[in-house]
Scaffold this motif. Structure first.
Motif, PDB file in Angstrom:
ATOM      1  N   LEU A 225       0.600   6.093   4.143  1.00 26.96           N
ATOM      2  CA  LEU A 225      -0.618   5.286   4.325  1.00 26.96           C
ATOM      3  C   LEU A 225      -1.774   6.123   4.862  1.00 26.96           C
ATOM      4  CD1 LEU A 225       0.883   2.127   6.112  1.00 26.96           C
ATOM      5  CD2 LEU A 225      -0.019   2.192   3.779  1.00 26.96           C
ATOM      6  N   GLY A 226      -1.451   7.306   5.415  1.00 24.18           N
ATOM      7  CA  GLY A 226      -2.462   8.134   6.072  1.00 24.18           C
ATOM      8  C   GLY A 226      -2.901   7.510   7.392  1.00 24.18           C
ATOM      9  N   MET A 227      -1.953   6.843   8.080  1.00 23.70           N
ATOM     10  CA  MET A 227      -2.275   6.083   9.292  1.00 23.70           C
ATOM     11  C   MET A 227      -1.627   6.741  10.525  1.00 23.70           C
ATOM     12  SD  MET A 227      -3.895   3.329  10.101  1.00 23.70           S
ATOM     13  CE  MET A 227      -4.092   2.339   8.614  1.00 23.70           C
ATOM     14  N   PRO A 228      -2.381   6.907  11.634  1.00 29.87           N
ATOM     15  CA  PRO A 228      -1.754   7.422  12.865  1.00 29.87           C
ATOM     16  C   PRO A 228      -0.615   6.481  13.300  1.00 29.87           C
ATOM     17  CG  PRO A 228      -4.150   7.368  13.087  1.00 29.87           C
ATOM     18  CD  PRO A 228      -3.803   6.630  11.810  1.00 29.87           C
ATOM     19  N   TYR A 229       0.459   7.073  13.838  1.00 29.47           N
ATOM     20  CA  TYR A 229       1.646   6.260  14.171  1.00 29.47           C
ATOM     21  C   TYR A 229       1.335   5.165  15.184  1.00 29.47           C
ATOM     22  CZ  TYR A 229       3.859  10.297  11.941  1.00 29.47           C
ATOM     23  OH  TYR A 229       4.203  11.288  11.056  1.00 29.47           O
ATOM     24  N   ASP A 230       0.426   5.455  16.151  1.00 30.34           N
ATOM     25  CA  ASP A 230       0.178   4.431  17.174  1.00 30.34           C
ATOM     26  C   ASP A 230      -0.755   3.310  16.699  1.00 30.34           C
ATOM     27  OD1 ASP A 230      -2.029   5.994  17.228  1.00 30.34           O
ATOM     28  OD2 ASP A 230      -1.912   6.536  19.367  1.00 30.34           O
ATOM     29  N   ASN A 231      -1.159   3.379  15.435  1.00 34.25           N
ATOM     30  CA  ASN A 231      -1.889   2.240  14.847  1.00 34.25           C
ATOM     31  C   ASN A 231      -0.963   1.378  13.983  1.00 34.25           C
ATOM     32  OD1 ASN A 231      -4.753   4.283  14.519  1.00 34.25           O
ATOM     33  ND2 ASN A 231      -4.600   2.524  15.847  1.00 34.25           N
ATOM     34  N   CYS A 232       0.343   1.685  14.030  1.00 31.98           N
ATOM     35  CA  CYS A 232       1.298   0.965  13.161  1.00 31.98           C
ATOM     36  C   CYS A 232       2.208   0.042  13.963  1.00 31.98           C
ATOM     37  CB  CYS A 232       2.188   1.959  12.411  1.00 31.98           C
ATOM     38  SG  CYS A 232       1.289   3.025  11.276  1.00 31.98           S
ATOM     39  N   ALA A 233       2.611  -1.042  13.297  1.00 29.02           N
ATOM     40  CA  ALA A 233       3.650  -1.930  13.835  1.00 29.02           C
ATOM     41  C   ALA A 233       4.746  -2.025  12.788  1.00 29.02           C
ATOM     42  CB  ALA A 233       3.072  -3.310  14.101  1.00 29.02           C
ATOM     43  N   ILE A 234       5.952  -2.362  13.228  1.00 31.41           N
ATOM     44  CA  ILE A 234       7.051  -2.561  12.270  1.00 31.41           C
ATOM     45  C   ILE A 234       7.636  -3.958  12.479  1.00 31.41           C
ATOM     46  CG2 ILE A 234       7.583  -0.084  12.182  1.00 31.41           C
ATOM     47  CD1 ILE A 234      10.215  -2.111  13.771  1.00 31.41           C
TER      48      ILE A 234
ATOM     49  N   ALA B 195      14.466   2.409  15.757  1.00 31.73           N
ATOM     50  CA  ALA B 195      13.723   3.379  14.936  1.00 31.73           C
ATOM     51  C   ALA B 195      12.223   3.218  15.146  1.00 31.73           C
ATOM     52  CB  ALA B 195      14.074   3.192  13.460  1.00 31.73           C
ATOM     53  N   GLY B 196      11.757   1.973  15.191  1.00 29.69           N
ATOM     54  CA  GLY B 196      10.337   1.701  15.387  1.00 29.69           C
ATOM     55  C   GLY B 196       9.854   2.205  16.746  1.00 29.69           C
ATOM     56  N   LYS B 197      10.695   2.004  17.764  1.00 29.59           N
ATOM     57  CA  LYS B 197      10.335   2.476  19.110  1.00 29.59           C
ATOM     58  C   LYS B 197      10.278   3.998  19.133  1.00 29.59           C
ATOM     59  CE  LYS B 197      11.446  -1.399  21.867  1.00 29.59           C
ATOM     60  NZ  LYS B 197      12.243  -2.096  22.849  1.00 29.59           N
ATOM     61  N   ALA B 198      11.266   4.627  18.472  1.00 26.84           N
ATOM     62  CA  ALA B 198      11.296   6.095  18.423  1.00 26.84           C
ATOM     63  C   ALA B 198      10.076   6.637  17.676  1.00 26.84           C
ATOM     64  CB  ALA B 198      12.590   6.569  17.763  1.00 26.84           C
ATOM     65  N   ALA B 199       9.529   5.829  16.773  1.00 25.35           N
ATOM     66  CA  ALA B 199       8.340   6.251  16.014  1.00 25.35           C
ATOM     67  C   ALA B 199       7.054   6.018  16.817  1.00 25.35           C
ATOM     68  CB  ALA B 199       8.270   5.483  14.690  1.00 25.35           C
ATOM     69  N   GLY B 200       7.182   5.363  17.985  1.00 27.45           N
ATOM     70  CA  GLY B 200       6.015   5.086  18.819  1.00 27.45           C
ATOM     71  C   GLY B 200       5.172   3.937  18.271  1.00 27.45           C
ATOM     72  N   MET B 201       5.813   3.035  17.532  1.00 24.98           N
ATOM     73  CA  MET B 201       5.097   1.905  16.915  1.00 24.98           C
ATOM     74  C   MET B 201       5.399   0.602  17.667  1.00 24.98           C
ATOM     75  SD  MET B 201       5.769   2.977  12.932  1.00 24.98           S
ATOM     76  CE  MET B 201       5.186   4.578  12.324  1.00 24.98           C
ATOM     77  N   VAL B 202       4.520  -0.391  17.497  1.00 19.84           N
ATOM     78  CA  VAL B 202       4.773  -1.713  18.080  1.00 19.84           C
ATOM     79  C   VAL B 202       5.896  -2.360  17.273  1.00 19.84           C
ATOM     80  CG1 VAL B 202       3.775  -3.997  18.518  1.00 19.84           C
ATOM     81  CG2 VAL B 202       2.373  -1.940  18.820  1.00 19.84           C
TER      82      VAL B 202
ATOM     83  N   ASP C  30       0.831  -1.214   0.000  1.00 18.35           N
ATOM     84  CA  ASP C  30       0.000   0.000   0.000  1.00 18.35           C
ATOM     85  C   ASP C  30       0.860   1.256   0.000  1.00 18.35           C
ATOM     86  OD1 ASP C  30      -2.654  -1.273   0.207  1.00 18.35           O
ATOM     87  OD2 ASP C  30      -1.875  -2.026   2.115  1.00 18.35           O
ATOM     88  N   ALA C  31       2.100   1.148   0.498  1.00 21.75           N
ATOM     89  CA  ALA C  31       3.030   2.288   0.476  1.00 21.75           C
ATOM     90  C   ALA C  31       4.454   1.772   0.568  1.00 21.75           C
ATOM     91  CB  ALA C  31       2.764   3.225   1.654  1.00 21.75           C
ATOM     92  N   VAL C  32       5.369   2.531  -0.030  1.00 23.73           N
ATOM     93  CA  VAL C  32       6.793   2.187   0.051  1.00 23.73           C
ATOM     94  C   VAL C  32       7.553   3.439   0.481  1.00 23.73           C
ATOM     95  CG1 VAL C  32       8.858   1.481  -1.239  1.00 23.73           C
ATOM     96  CG2 VAL C  32       6.641   0.403  -1.747  1.00 23.73           C
ATOM     97  N   SER C  33       8.231   3.328   1.635  1.00 23.98           N
ATOM     98  CA  SER C  33       9.098   4.399   2.122  1.00 23.98           C
ATOM     99  C   SER C  33      10.506   3.811   2.153  1.00 23.98           C
ATOM    100  CB  SER C  33       8.639   4.812   3.523  1.00 23.98           C
ATOM    101  OG  SER C  33       9.534   5.733   4.099  1.00 23.98           O
TER     102      SER C  33
ATOM    103  N   PHE D 279      10.002   5.120   8.935  1.00 28.68           N
ATOM    104  CA  PHE D 279       8.730   4.526   9.373  1.00 28.68           C
ATOM    105  C   PHE D 279       7.633   5.592   9.477  1.00 28.68           C
ATOM    106  CE2 PHE D 279      11.545   1.154  11.494  1.00 28.68           C
ATOM    107  CZ  PHE D 279      11.407   0.289  10.426  1.00 28.68           C
ATOM    108  N   LEU D 280       7.995   6.783   9.956  1.00 30.58           N
ATOM    109  CA  LEU D 280       7.005   7.865  10.063  1.00 30.58           C
ATOM    110  C   LEU D 280       6.480   8.221   8.671  1.00 30.58           C
ATOM    111  CD1 LEU D 280       8.779  10.173  12.715  1.00 30.58           C
ATOM    112  CD2 LEU D 280       6.950   8.516  13.095  1.00 30.58           C
ATOM    113  N   LYS D 281       7.412   8.268   7.690  1.00 25.55           N
ATOM    114  CA  LYS D 281       6.987   8.587   6.311  1.00 25.55           C
ATOM    115  C   LYS D 281       6.088   7.480   5.756  1.00 25.55           C
ATOM    116  CE  LYS D 281       9.379  12.404   4.889  1.00 25.55           C
ATOM    117  NZ  LYS D 281      10.836  12.482   4.796  1.00 25.55           N
ATOM    118  N   ALA D 282       6.416   6.228   6.069  1.00 30.42           N
ATOM    119  CA  ALA D 282       5.573   5.110   5.584  1.00 30.42           C
ATOM    120  C   ALA D 282       4.153   5.274   6.125  1.00 30.42           C
ATOM    121  CB  ALA D 282       6.167   3.773   6.021  1.00 30.42           C
ATOM    122  N   ALA D 283       4.041   5.606   7.426  1.00 33.72           N
ATOM    123  CA  ALA D 283       2.714   5.807   8.038  1.00 33.72           C
ATOM    124  C   ALA D 283       2.016   6.999   7.384  1.00 33.72           C
ATOM    125  CB  ALA D 283       2.860   6.024   9.545  1.00 33.72           C
ATOM    126  N   ASP D 284       2.774   8.073   7.134  1.00 36.89           N
ATOM    127  CA  ASP D 284       2.198   9.254   6.464  1.00 36.89           C
ATOM    128  C   ASP D 284       1.676   8.875   5.075  1.00 36.89           C
ATOM    129  OD1 ASP D 284       2.913  10.753   8.646  1.00 36.89           O
ATOM    130  OD2 ASP D 284       4.655  11.684   7.716  1.00 36.89           O
TER     131      ASP D 284
END
Ligand code: BG6
Ligand code: MG
Length: 210
Positions: A160-169, A179-186, A135-138, A153-158
């Motif tokens: 996708l149009g997805m809030p960061y806390d709804n994302c996992a890496i 990097a994933g932790k710094a992005a606030g992702m699972v 759905d997206a490639v960053s 990871f933040l750009k990938a979520a952007d």
């Protein structure tokens, strides 16, 4: 694990497909030409690290100082060898369990994206037949700061149009987990990556954690 994961962002190298050996052979050829010691143990330290940062790690063993221009030339030469080696990749090189997991995520309506430091991401996705699959490639072409910075990871979520806390890496590198932790992702760790919220012993286990 109870989560609110609506998107999963996958690292590419070492998660979707193993390119370690191609990177190793590219750096080894360049290092041999320059008379710089390089082995597979040093290669392990390059996982998830950008091209120029990888070169700087290799140059710890160099016996002379190189100018910035020479460094760019060396990294470019290695990349030429690497791009030649990855032409041999095919869909058969997609790692075990990956396609089944991606298909299942799609079926569940969970968005999937790539979050990779590599500037060669488009070539690799083409080789393995997944150019239009995510759905997206960053990747390394749209970021300024490499992992452990969260930018990719933040750009990938952007995208996708997805809030960061709804994302996992999903990551195979310590720098990627950071990097994933710094992005606030699972964070899901595979392979030798340490410190993930969950460590997966195989990719399909991801589905049990959503
Ligand atoms: C990462 C790899 O995905 O991409 C690293 O794990 C590599 O080993 C980095 O250095 C940059 O790759 P490229 O293809 O832009 O040189
Ligand atoms: Mg990786």
């Amino acid at each position: 694990m109870s989560t609110n994961i609506k998107a999963v962002i996958f690292d590419l190298d070492g998660v979707i497909v193993s390119t370690d050996d191609c990177h190793y052979r590219g750096w080894k050829k360049m290092a041999d030409e320059e008379g710089i010691y390089f082995d597979r143990t040093i290669n392990e330290r390059l996982r998830g690290v950008s091209r120029m940062e990888s070169l700087n790690i290799i140059l710890e063993r160099a016996e002379k100082e190189y100018t910035e221009d020479e460094k760019v030339q060396m990294a470019t030469r290695k990349n030429g060898y690497y791009v030649e080696f990855i032409q041999a990749l095919t869909p058969a090189d997609i790692l075990p369990g990956v396609m089944e997991t991606l298909e299942e995520l799609k079926a569940k309506g969970i968005k999937i994206a790539i979050g990779s430091s590599s500037k060669n991401t488009p070539i690799i996705l083409k080789q393995i037949g997944l150019s239009d699959y995510f759905d997206a490639v960053s990747d390394g072409n749209n970021i300024t700061n490499s992992k452990p910075d969260p930018e990719v990871f933040l750009k990938a979520a952007d995208f996708l149009g997805m809030p960061y806390d709804n994302c996992a890496i999903v990551e195979d590198a310590d720098a990627g987990i950071e990097a994933g932790k710094a992005a606030g992702m699972v964070t899901f760790a595979v392979g030798s990556a340490k410190g993930g919220d969950v460590t997966l012993s195989n990719m399909k286990e991801l589905l049990e954690n959503l």
